[in-house]
Enzyme design. Structure first.
Site, mmCIF file in Angstrom:
data_model
loop_
_atom_site.group_PDB
_atom_site.id
_atom_site.type_symbol
_atom_site.label_atom_id
_atom_site.label_comp_id
_atom_site.label_asym_id
_atom_site.label_seq_id
_atom_site.Cartn_x
_atom_site.Cartn_y
_atom_site.Cartn_z
ATOM 1 N N HIS A 150 0.898 -1.220 -0.074
ATOM 2 C CA HIS A 150 0.078 0.068 -0.138
ATOM 3 C C HIS A 150 0.806 1.392 0.038
ATOM 4 O O HIS A 150 0.436 2.216 -0.379
ATOM 5 C CB HIS A 150 -0.991 0.146 1.235
ATOM 6 C CG HIS A 150 -2.154 0.712 0.961
ATOM 7 N ND1 HIS A 150 -2.355 1.954 0.029
ATOM 8 C CD2 HIS A 150 -3.618 0.400 1.260
ATOM 9 C CE1 HIS A 150 -3.617 2.000 0.066
ATOM 10 N NE2 HIS A 150 -4.394 1.131 0.721
ATOM 11 N N ASP B 226 -1.716 2.415 -4.843
ATOM 12 C CA ASP B 226 -3.017 2.472 -3.875
ATOM 13 C C ASP B 226 -4.036 1.560 -4.528
ATOM 14 O O ASP B 226 -3.956 1.099 -5.692
ATOM 15 C CB ASP B 226 -3.432 4.054 -4.459
ATOM 16 C CG ASP B 226 -2.454 5.168 -3.843
ATOM 17 O OD1 ASP B 226 -1.890 4.483 -2.861
ATOM 18 O OD2 ASP B 226 -2.369 6.077 -4.467
#
Length: 545
Positions: A518, A522
């Site tokens: 992450h 995204d």
């Protein structure tokens, strides 16, 4: 001293230099070391520099200097460095009127232990970027064998594969320090000794490498003999007193978690144990040694707890292979430091299977190898990475590195452990080329013969447990420093609604799960990549354009 070294190696006039360096090696050092504050400018100055030394020594050096001019700017540092290269000990160097003894140790180059000829210490090399230690699989050369540059000395089991270690210089293998099967050898640790002359091999029969820091303990031991009687008398008086203070400083005692647990189970105060681990840390072995010294207390404690249960178990302890240890440490590091999240999508593979059957018919007719579903998945993943390059990246503390090459690692399970050989520039290669490379590197992995270039440099990983094992869906752990890995499940037939209310059709669907870092990818970017991947799988003809 660079010019002096040149003279010793090449001048025909100095035929007695080997005798001079062998028997009176400290003579030149004594003469030149007195000039530490000023450089020698002229050869006439050499005879005036040093007032110390025997007349015979002055005569030897005077003749040496008279025959060979000394270049401008000759300093003590240069002399020391060249003296070390020639194998001349640095002990006994005189500065003014004080005697300063220093010993220069070098793992590479010629060492000069007392009574030993010039030799070279070969250390455990670093054969991969993540390698910190290695194992010796087997030696291909024996002690006394002649070695030349490019010849293979031994096979080293690294953190990823077994690699051949080649010789860099010509000579003779005098001593093997770490034999066949030696394990957990730190990078840089001495594994062998080589010499230039064959007659020097026998002199290293009983050689053992010097322990680091051996000089300091020796100096302490030599000064220690007088005090011991006094210390033995005073120790009993002071031992009971530190107990109250030890409880106050209990938090300052460094011990491994296993050692602390063992100490708590046996009610052993950590303050009464001296650690032998790094920086004085208390380790499990220290607790066990303490318990063994207490004798009867150990068997009194252990039967009460787990012995009855353990005695009924039948088990075998399997030692960790090098690849198993590295896989464990890297995957643990990945799960602890990378914020994983997972995206799953189902893809229809009917068109893909049809195209595969057509391509395999052509392959069989031309004598090529069959194309697997995994080969098509690798191609689709590579093209999706080219279309969404944000997923072809890795995280660093200062920036996100986005790669221009699309190199796909393919997870391969073997008896030794999990390997991830790489298919380079998979987005630019045809399906037949990918199929050939995957089969070759998979065979190398099973034979434990992968080289560093076969598994380094990947930017994304594909792991398939569907085809070989029938796993429907799973989540894979990211292979650092990459930012994503695709977990491929098996294809299964499903019933899907038709055009009418009472109509239905059958179709084959395959579940794939993308694990993302992450910090780099995204959620929307990961979804965009899966959309591109699904488009290539459900319309496989687009991969051929």
């Amino acid at each position: 001293m660079a010019y002096a070294s040149h003279i010793i190696n090449h001048s025909r006039k100095l035929r007695n230099v080997p005798k001079l360096t062998r028997h009176d090696h400290a003579v030149l050092v004594r003469w030149f070391s007195n000039g530490a504050q000023s450089s020698v400018c002229k050869r006439e100055d050499v005879a005036k520099i040093c007032p110390v030394g025997a007349p015979a020594e002055r005569e030897i050096v005077s003749k040496f200097v008279a025959r060979n001019p000394v270049s401008f700017g000759l300093s003590t540092n240069n002399i020391s460095r060249k003296t070390m290269r020639l194998g001349i000990p640095m002990g006994g160097v005189v500065y003014s009127t004080e005697l300063l003894c220093s010993q220069v140790l070098s793992r590479r180059g010629f060492a000069s232990d007392a009574g030993l000829p010039p030799h070279q210490e070969i250390g455990m090399p670093s054969l991969s970027p993540t390698m910190t230690e290695g194992n010796i699989a087997r030696w291909l050369k024996k002690e006394g064998d002649k070695v030349t540059p490019g010849e293979v000395l031994c096979e080293v089991e690294t953190d990823k594969a077994t690699v051949e270690m080649e010789c860099m210089e010509e000579g003779y293998l005098a001593k093997i320090i770490k034999g066949d099967g030696s394990k957990e050898i730190k990078v840089g640790e001495i594994i062998a000794i080589t010499v230039e002359e064959e007659e020097d091999v026998a002199k290293f029969k009983d050689y053992s490498p010097p322990a680091s820091g051996s000089g300091a303990p020796a100096a302490k031991d030599s000064a220690a003999p007088p005090p011991p009687p006094k210390e033995t008398v005073e120790q009993p008086v002071h031992l009971p007193e530190p107990k109250p203070t030890s409880s106050a400083s209990e938090d300052r005692i460094f011990a491994s978690p296993l050692a602390r647990k063992l100490a708590e189970d046996h009610k052993v105060p950590l303050s009464s144990i001296k650690g032998t681990g790094p920086d004085g840390h208390i380790v499990k072995a220290d607790i066990e040694d303490y318990l063994a010294s207490r004798g009867k207390e150990v068997p009194a404690l252990t039967p009460k707890t787990k012995d009855a249960k353990i005695a009924s178990l039948d088990y075998v302890d399997i030692p960790h292979s090098q690849i198993r240890k590295v896989t464990a440490s890297r995957l643990l590091f990945s799960k602890q430091t990378i914020p994983h999240y997972y995206l799953t999508v189902d893809t229809c593979v009917d068109k893909l299977m049809h195209l595969r059957s057509q391509l395999n018919s052509l392959q069989e007719a031309s004598g090529g190898k069959r194309i697997s579903v995994n080969d098509l998945v690798i191609k689709a993943a590579a093209l999706a990475l080219r279309k969404v390059p944000q997923c072809n990246s890795s995280w660093t503390d200062d920036y996100i590195r986005q790669y221009n090459n699309v190199n796909i690692n393919v997870a391969v399970q073997t008896d030794n452990g999990l390997y991830v050989p790489v298919i380079r520039d998979a987005d630019k290669k045809g399906l037949s080329s990918i199929a050939d490379e995957v089969k070759k590197v998979a065979q190398k992995a099973k034979e434990n013969s992968l080289k560093p270039e076969d598994y380094e440099g990947g930017t994304f990983t594909v792991s398939n447990l569907g085809g070989p094992f029938g796993i429907k869906q799973f989540c894979a752990i990211i292979n650092p420093p990459q930012a994503g890995i695709l977990a491929v499940g098996s294809a299964e037939k499903r019933v899907i609604p038709g055009s009418g209310p009472d109509q239905f059709n059958f179709a084959s669907y395959m579940s794939v799960t993308l694990s993302c870092d992450h910090r780099v990818i995204d959620g929307a970017i990961g979804a965009e990549w899966l959309k591109a991947f699904k488009g290539y799988i459900e319309n496989p003809e687009s991969m051929l354009l």
